[in-house]
Design a protein around this motif. Structure first.
Motif, PDB file in Angstrom:
ATOM      1  N   LYS A  68      52.487  29.014  50.791  1.00 10.06           N
ATOM      2  CA  LYS A  68      52.617  29.506  52.156  1.00 10.06           C
ATOM      3  C   LYS A  68      51.300  30.015  52.732  1.00 10.06           C
ATOM      4  CE  LYS A  68      57.463  30.915  51.615  1.00 10.06           C
ATOM      5  NZ  LYS A  68      58.404  32.068  51.602  1.00 10.06           N
ATOM      6  N   VAL A  69      50.390  30.474  51.869  1.00  9.54           N
ATOM      7  CA  VAL A  69      49.176  31.116  52.372  1.00  9.54           C
ATOM      8  C   VAL A  69      47.915  30.287  52.184  1.00  9.54           C
ATOM      9  CG1 VAL A  69      50.127  33.428  52.044  1.00  9.54           C
ATOM     10  CG2 VAL A  69      48.820  32.375  50.176  1.00  9.54           C
ATOM     11  N   LEU A  70      47.873  29.430  51.174  1.00  9.44           N
ATOM     12  CA  LEU A  70      46.652  28.680  50.885  1.00  9.44           C
ATOM     13  C   LEU A  70      46.320  27.704  52.010  1.00  9.44           C
ATOM     14  CD1 LEU A  70      46.767  27.786  47.078  1.00  9.44           C
ATOM     15  CD2 LEU A  70      44.975  29.075  48.261  1.00  9.44           C
ATOM     16  N   PHE A  71      45.081  27.738  52.445  1.00  3.43           N
ATOM     17  CA  PHE A  71      44.542  26.773  53.397  1.00  3.43           C
ATOM     18  C   PHE A  71      45.392  26.677  54.669  1.00  3.43           C
ATOM     19  CE2 PHE A  71      43.887  25.078  48.988  1.00  3.43           C
ATOM     20  CZ  PHE A  71      42.634  25.658  48.824  1.00  3.43           C
ATOM     21  N   THR A 131      32.817  33.080  40.616  1.00  2.89           N
ATOM     22  CA  THR A 131      32.964  34.139  41.616  1.00  2.89           C
ATOM     23  C   THR A 131      33.302  33.566  42.993  1.00  2.89           C
ATOM     24  OG1 THR A 131      30.550  34.137  41.774  1.00  2.89           O
ATOM     25  CG2 THR A 131      31.562  35.876  40.472  1.00  2.89           C
ATOM     26  N   GLU A 132      32.774  32.396  43.321  1.00  5.71           N
ATOM     27  CA  GLU A 132      33.120  31.757  44.593  1.00  5.71           C
ATOM     28  C   GLU A 132      34.586  31.319  44.587  1.00  5.71           C
ATOM     29  OE1 GLU A 132      29.433  32.720  44.599  1.00  5.71           O
ATOM     30  OE2 GLU A 132      29.959  31.193  43.116  1.00  5.71           O
ATOM     31  N   CYS A 133      35.049  30.811  43.439  1.00  5.99           N
ATOM     32  CA  CYS A 133      36.464  30.456  43.306  1.00  5.99           C
ATOM     33  C   CYS A 133      37.340  31.691  43.516  1.00  5.99           C
ATOM     34  CB  CYS A 133      36.728  29.851  41.925  1.00  5.99           C
ATOM     35  SG  CYS A 133      38.469  29.501  41.570  1.00  5.99           S
ATOM     36  N   ALA A 134      36.978  32.798  42.869  1.00  5.19           N
ATOM     37  CA  ALA A 134      37.763  34.029  42.978  1.00  5.19           C
ATOM     38  C   ALA A 134      37.746  34.566  44.399  1.00  5.19           C
ATOM     39  CB  ALA A 134      37.240  35.077  42.009  1.00  5.19           C
ATOM     40  N   ALA A 135      36.581  34.569  45.044  1.00  2.00           N
ATOM     41  CA  ALA A 135      36.481  35.087  46.412  1.00  2.00           C
ATOM     42  C   ALA A 135      37.343  34.276  47.364  1.00  2.00           C
ATOM     43  CB  ALA A 135      35.025  35.066  46.871  1.00  2.00           C
ATOM     44  N   LEU A 136      37.322  32.957  47.215  1.00  2.00           N
ATOM     45  CA  LEU A 136      38.109  32.091  48.090  1.00  2.00           C
ATOM     46  C   LEU A 136      39.604  32.340  47.918  1.00  2.00           C
ATOM     47  CD1 LEU A 136      38.160  29.723  50.093  1.00  2.00           C
ATOM     48  CD2 LEU A 136      38.135  28.176  48.131  1.00  2.00           C
ATOM     49  N   LEU A 137      40.066  32.426  46.675  1.00  2.00           N
ATOM     50  CA  LEU A 137      41.493  32.640  46.423  1.00  2.00           C
ATOM     51  C   LEU A 137      41.933  34.041  46.847  1.00  2.00           C
ATOM     52  CD1 LEU A 137      41.876  30.854  42.957  1.00  2.00           C
ATOM     53  CD2 LEU A 137      42.424  29.962  45.234  1.00  2.00           C
ATOM     54  N   PHE A 148      40.733  35.759  49.265  1.00  2.00           N
ATOM     55  CA  PHE A 148      40.798  35.766  50.728  1.00  2.00           C
ATOM     56  C   PHE A 148      42.201  35.416  51.220  1.00  2.00           C
ATOM     57  CE2 PHE A 148      40.593  32.937  54.501  1.00  2.00           C
ATOM     58  CZ  PHE A 148      40.328  33.892  55.467  1.00  2.00           C
ATOM     59  N   PHE A 149      42.882  34.534  50.498  1.00  2.00           N
ATOM     60  CA  PHE A 149      44.242  34.142  50.872  1.00  2.00           C
ATOM     61  C   PHE A 149      45.296  35.101  50.310  1.00  2.00           C
ATOM     62  CE2 PHE A 149      41.974  30.013  51.013  1.00  2.00           C
ATOM     63  CZ  PHE A 149      42.190  29.706  52.343  1.00  2.00           C
ATOM     64  N   GLY A 150      44.849  36.183  49.674  1.00  2.00           N
ATOM     65  CA  GLY A 150      45.783  37.169  49.148  1.00  2.00           C
ATOM     66  C   GLY A 150      46.210  36.912  47.721  1.00  2.00           C
ATOM     67  N   LEU A 151      45.628  35.913  47.067  1.00  2.00           N
ATOM     68  CA  LEU A 151      45.958  35.641  45.676  1.00  2.00           C
ATOM     69  C   LEU A 151      45.187  36.589  44.766  1.00  2.00           C
ATOM     70  CD1 LEU A 151      46.009  31.739  45.660  1.00  2.00           C
ATOM     71  CD2 LEU A 151      47.866  33.337  46.114  1.00  2.00           C
ATOM     72  N   ARG A 152      45.828  37.017  43.685  1.00  2.00           N
ATOM     73  CA  ARG A 152      45.242  38.033  42.803  1.00  2.00           C
ATOM     74  C   ARG A 152      44.376  37.383  41.727  1.00  2.00           C
ATOM     75  NH1 ARG A 152      51.170  40.406  43.080  1.00  2.00           N
ATOM     76  NH2 ARG A 152      50.876  42.030  44.657  1.00  2.00           N
ATOM     77  N   ALA A 153      43.235  36.873  42.151  1.00  2.00           N
ATOM     78  CA  ALA A 153      42.316  36.196  41.231  1.00  2.00           C
ATOM     79  C   ALA A 153      41.609  37.216  40.343  1.00  2.00           C
ATOM     80  CB  ALA A 153      41.300  35.378  42.013  1.00  2.00           C
ATOM     81  N   LYS A 154      41.515  36.909  39.051  1.00  2.00           N
ATOM     82  CA  LYS A 154      40.873  37.790  38.067  1.00  2.00           C
ATOM     83  C   LYS A 154      39.796  37.010  37.314  1.00  2.00           C
ATOM     84  CE  LYS A 154      43.821  41.089  39.014  1.00  2.00           C
ATOM     85  NZ  LYS A 154      44.863  41.474  38.043  1.00  2.00           N
ATOM     86  N   ILE A 155      38.762  37.719  36.878  1.00  2.00           N
ATOM     87  CA  ILE A 155      37.643  37.109  36.155  1.00  2.00           C
ATOM     88  C   ILE A 155      37.505  37.756  34.785  1.00  2.00           C
ATOM     89  CG2 ILE A 155      35.140  36.737  36.150  1.00  2.00           C
ATOM     90  CD1 ILE A 155      35.246  36.808  39.210  1.00  2.00           C
ATOM     91  N   VAL A 156      37.254  36.936  33.774  1.00  2.00           N
ATOM     92  CA  VAL A 156      37.022  37.419  32.409  1.00  2.00           C
ATOM     93  C   VAL A 156      35.706  36.842  31.906  1.00  2.00           C
ATOM     94  CG1 VAL A 156      37.932  37.623  30.070  1.00  2.00           C
ATOM     95  CG2 VAL A 156      39.509  37.444  32.003  1.00  2.00           C
ATOM     96  N   ASP A 157      34.820  37.700  31.409  1.00  2.00           N
ATOM     97  CA  ASP A 157      33.541  37.293  30.836  1.00  2.00           C
ATOM     98  C   ASP A 157      33.599  37.325  29.321  1.00  2.00           C
ATOM     99  OD1 ASP A 157      31.378  36.873  32.901  1.00  2.00           O
ATOM    100  OD2 ASP A 157      32.134  38.805  33.576  1.00  2.00           O
ATOM    101  N   PHE A 158      33.031  36.314  28.677  1.00  2.00           N
ATOM    102  CA  PHE A 158      32.890  36.282  27.221  1.00  2.00           C
ATOM    103  C   PHE A 158      31.407  36.193  26.898  1.00  2.00           C
ATOM    104  CE2 PHE A 158      37.075  34.749  28.171  1.00  2.00           C
ATOM    105  CZ  PHE A 158      37.880  35.307  27.180  1.00  2.00           C
ATOM    106  N   ASP A 159      30.898  37.225  26.237  1.00  3.25           N
ATOM    107  CA  ASP A 159      29.478  37.300  25.911  1.00  3.25           C
ATOM    108  C   ASP A 159      29.309  37.153  24.415  1.00  3.25           C
ATOM    109  OD1 ASP A 159      26.812  38.003  25.475  1.00  3.25           O
ATOM    110  OD2 ASP A 159      26.786  39.316  27.216  1.00  3.25           O
ATOM    111  N   GLY A 160      28.683  36.053  23.997  1.00  3.68           N
ATOM    112  CA  GLY A 160      28.553  35.762  22.573  1.00  3.68           C
ATOM    113  C   GLY A 160      27.375  36.427  21.900  1.00  3.68           C
ATOM    114  N   LYS A 161      26.483  37.049  22.678  1.00  2.00           N
ATOM    115  CA  LYS A 161      25.283  37.624  22.076  1.00  2.00           C
ATOM    116  C   LYS A 161      25.089  39.091  22.415  1.00  2.00           C
ATOM    117  CE  LYS A 161      22.746  33.272  21.803  1.00  2.00           C
ATOM    118  NZ  LYS A 161      21.496  32.568  22.141  1.00  2.00           N
ATOM    119  N   GLY A 162      26.071  39.675  23.089  1.00  2.00           N
ATOM    120  CA  GLY A 162      25.944  41.083  23.454  1.00  2.00           C
ATOM    121  C   GLY A 162      24.772  41.348  24.356  1.00  2.00           C
ATOM    122  N   ASN A 163      24.442  40.391  25.234  1.00  2.00           N
ATOM    123  CA  ASN A 163      23.272  40.531  26.089  1.00  2.00           C
ATOM    124  C   ASN A 163      23.446  41.645  27.105  1.00  2.00           C
ATOM    125  OD1 ASN A 163      21.894  38.282  24.991  1.00  2.00           O
ATOM    126  ND2 ASN A 163      23.191  36.912  26.178  1.00  2.00           N
TER     127      ASN A 163
END
Length: 407
Positions: free
Chosen positions: A169-172, A218-224, A226-241
C-alpha cells in the motif's frame, strides 16, 4: 566408488568430494573478481578528501557523475529538469508517481524460488528460504558495473510487494510494482529532502538521479524507511576495526561512519552473544540461520526445505552487493553442519540461472556461497521488520543506526 559430473568443469568427481570440488571453483571465481576489482581501483583517480562515510557503499571507481543511458522513462523524468522541478515535495512525489514505470526484467514463469525449492529437495540437507523473490540482473546497456545496489533494492522490493500487504500500500506511491532505476533514484532524493539519512544526503550532495554513483545498504534502508518500513541494519566486523569518521586513506576506505553504531544495543535481534566468539564469519552464518528460522513456515516442510515469509536480506561488502534468499545446512560425517548462504547476484544472467535450476545442473555456482567464501573485512545486512511506522517512529527512522557484531 561412485562418481558425479562437476556442474562447472564437467569432470568426473567422487560423490563424497563433489561439494568441496565445486566450492573450490566458486572460491577461484571470487578471487578472480577481486583481482579484476583491484586493477580497476589501481587505475581510479584518488577519492575526494574528508568524505564522511562509513560502511558500506559499493566502491565507485569513478568520481564523476555520468548520465544513465536513456530509456523512454528516463526521458520522461528528465522532461521536468531540475531547474523547473516543483519545489514542494508533495508535488515532486505526485510527479514521480505519474511518470514512473515498471522495471523491465526477465520473468521466471515457474517462479524462481519454486525452482530452487525443487532442486534443494533433492539434496540431503535442511534449507530455509525466503518467500517470493524476482531476480533483477544488471544489463550492459543500462547499469553494468554500478547498478548492483539498485538491483538488490528491486529484488527485496519484489518480495515486499508480493508478501506484505501493508508494504504494497505504501511502496512507490501504491503502484504495486517495482520501478526502474531512474524512479528509484528520484524516490531516494525525496527521502533525503524529507530528512532521511542526512549524512548520506550530504555525501551525494542531495542528488543521485541520472548518476552512476554506487550505493549501498544505507541508501536501501533510507529509501524503505521513507515509506514507513522498519528497515534495520546489521554490521559484521571480522577484524574488530576501529572506524574513524571522515578518515579517507585510499579509495576502498570510503566505507565506515555513515550511521551512529549503538554499542549499547548489543548483539543482533536474531543472534546471541555466543556467536560473537565463533571462528571467522560463523557469526554471520548463525545470524542468517536464526533470522530465517525465527518465523513459522509459510508452507509445510517437504524433504528438508522450509519456505517462510521472511524478507530476503540486502547483503553488502566492499565492492559489491547481493541478496540473500535463504540458507542451507548439510550434516557432515564428523557431526558438524556445513552451511551455504543462498544468494542472488545481480551480475548473473537470469535466463542462465533459470535453465540451470530447471535442469538441476550447475545452479550451485550461481546461488551457493559457503563460509570459506566470506573473506572481506566487513559485511553488512539490511532487513525490514513487519508493520508500518507512524508519527514519532517515522522521525526516529530518519537517523539510521545499526547493530554491530564483532566476529
Amino acid at each position: 566408488m561412485n562418481y558425479s559430473c562437476c556442474p562447472i568443469c564437467e569432470n568426473p568427481i567422487p560423490i563424497n568430494e563433489i561439494e568441496w570440488h565445486v566450492n573450490n571453483h566458486l572460491e577461484d571465481d571470487e578471487f578472480a573478481k577481486d583481482m579484476e576489482l583491484a586493477q580497476q581501483i589501481a587505475l581510479a583517480p584518488p577519492s575526494p578528501p574528508q568524505i564522511d562515510r562509513s560502511f558500506c557503499l559499493d566502491f565507485d571507481p569513478e568520481s564523476v557523475f555520468e548520465e544513465v543511458p536513456e530509456s523512454s522513462t528516463s526521458r520522461d523524468l528528465k522532461s521536468g529538469s531540475r531547474k523547473n522541478e516543483p519545489k514542494d515535495i508533495d508535488e515532486q512525489i505526485c510527479c514521480i508517481i505519474s511518470l514512473q514505470s515498471k522495471a523491465i526484467f526477465y520473468k521466471v514463469e515457474s517462479g524462481l524460488m519454486t525452482l530452487l525449492k525443487n532442486c534443494l529437495e533433492l539434496e540431503n540437507s535442511t534449507s530455509i528460504l525466503s518467500g517470493y523473490v524476482d531476480h533483477f540482473q544488471s544489463t550492459r546497456s543500462e547499469d553494468m558495473g554500478w547498478g548492483c545496489g539498485w538491483r538488490n533494492i528491486q529484488m527485496v522490493s519484489s518480495h515486499l510487494l508480493m508478501e506484505r500487504p501493508e508494504a504494497r500500500k505504501v511502496l512507490f506511491g501504491g503502484s504495486e510494482y517495482v520501478p526502474e532505476i531512474g524512479s528509484l533514484q528520484r524516490w531516494l532524493e525525496v527521502a533525503w529532502q524529507r530528512g532521511f539519512d542526512i549524512v548520506g544526503s550530504k555525501f551525494f550532495k542531495g542528488e543521485i538521479y541520472g548518476s552512476k554513483k554506487w550505493i549501498g545498504t544505507t541508501e536501501c534502508a533510507a529509501l524503505l524507511c521513507f515509506f514507513g518500513l522498519r528497515a534495520k541494519i546489521v554490521d559484521f566486523d571480522g577484524k574488530g576495526n576501529k572506524r574513524d569518521v571522515g578518515r579517507v586513506d585510499k579509495p576502498m576506505d570510503r566505507f565506515v561512519a555513515r550511521r551512529d553504531i549503538d554499542a549499547k544495543e548489543g548483539p543482533a535481534k536474531f543472534g546471541d552473544g555466543s556467536t560473537q566468539n565463533s571462528k571467522g564469519y560463523q557469526a554471520l552464518i548463525d545470524w542468517v540461520w536464526s533470522y530465517f528460522s525465527e518465523q513459522k513456515p509459510k508452507e509445510s516442510q517437504r524433504r528438508g526445505v522450509v519456505v517462510t515469509n521472511k524478507m530476503p536480506l540486502y547483503f553488502q561488502h566492499q565492492g559489491h552487493s547481493r541478496t540473500i534468499i535463504g540458507i542451507q545446512a548439510k550434516h557432515q560425517k564428523n557431526g558438524q553442519q556445513q552451511y551455504n548462504l543462498l544468494v542472488l547476484d545481480p551480475a548473473h544472467n537470469t535466463e542462465a540461472l533459470e535453465r540451470s535450476l530447471k535442469e538441476n545442473c550447475g545452479w550451485q555456482k550461481f546461488l551457493k556461497r559457503g563460509l570459506h567464501t566470506l573473506r572481506k573485512p566487513q559485511y553488512q545486512l539490511c532487513y525490514v521488520d513487519p508493520g508500518i511506522a507512524r508519527g514519532e517512529e517515522i522521525e526516529k527512522l530518519k537517523d539510521l543506526t545499526s547493530v554491530l557484531i564483532e566476529c
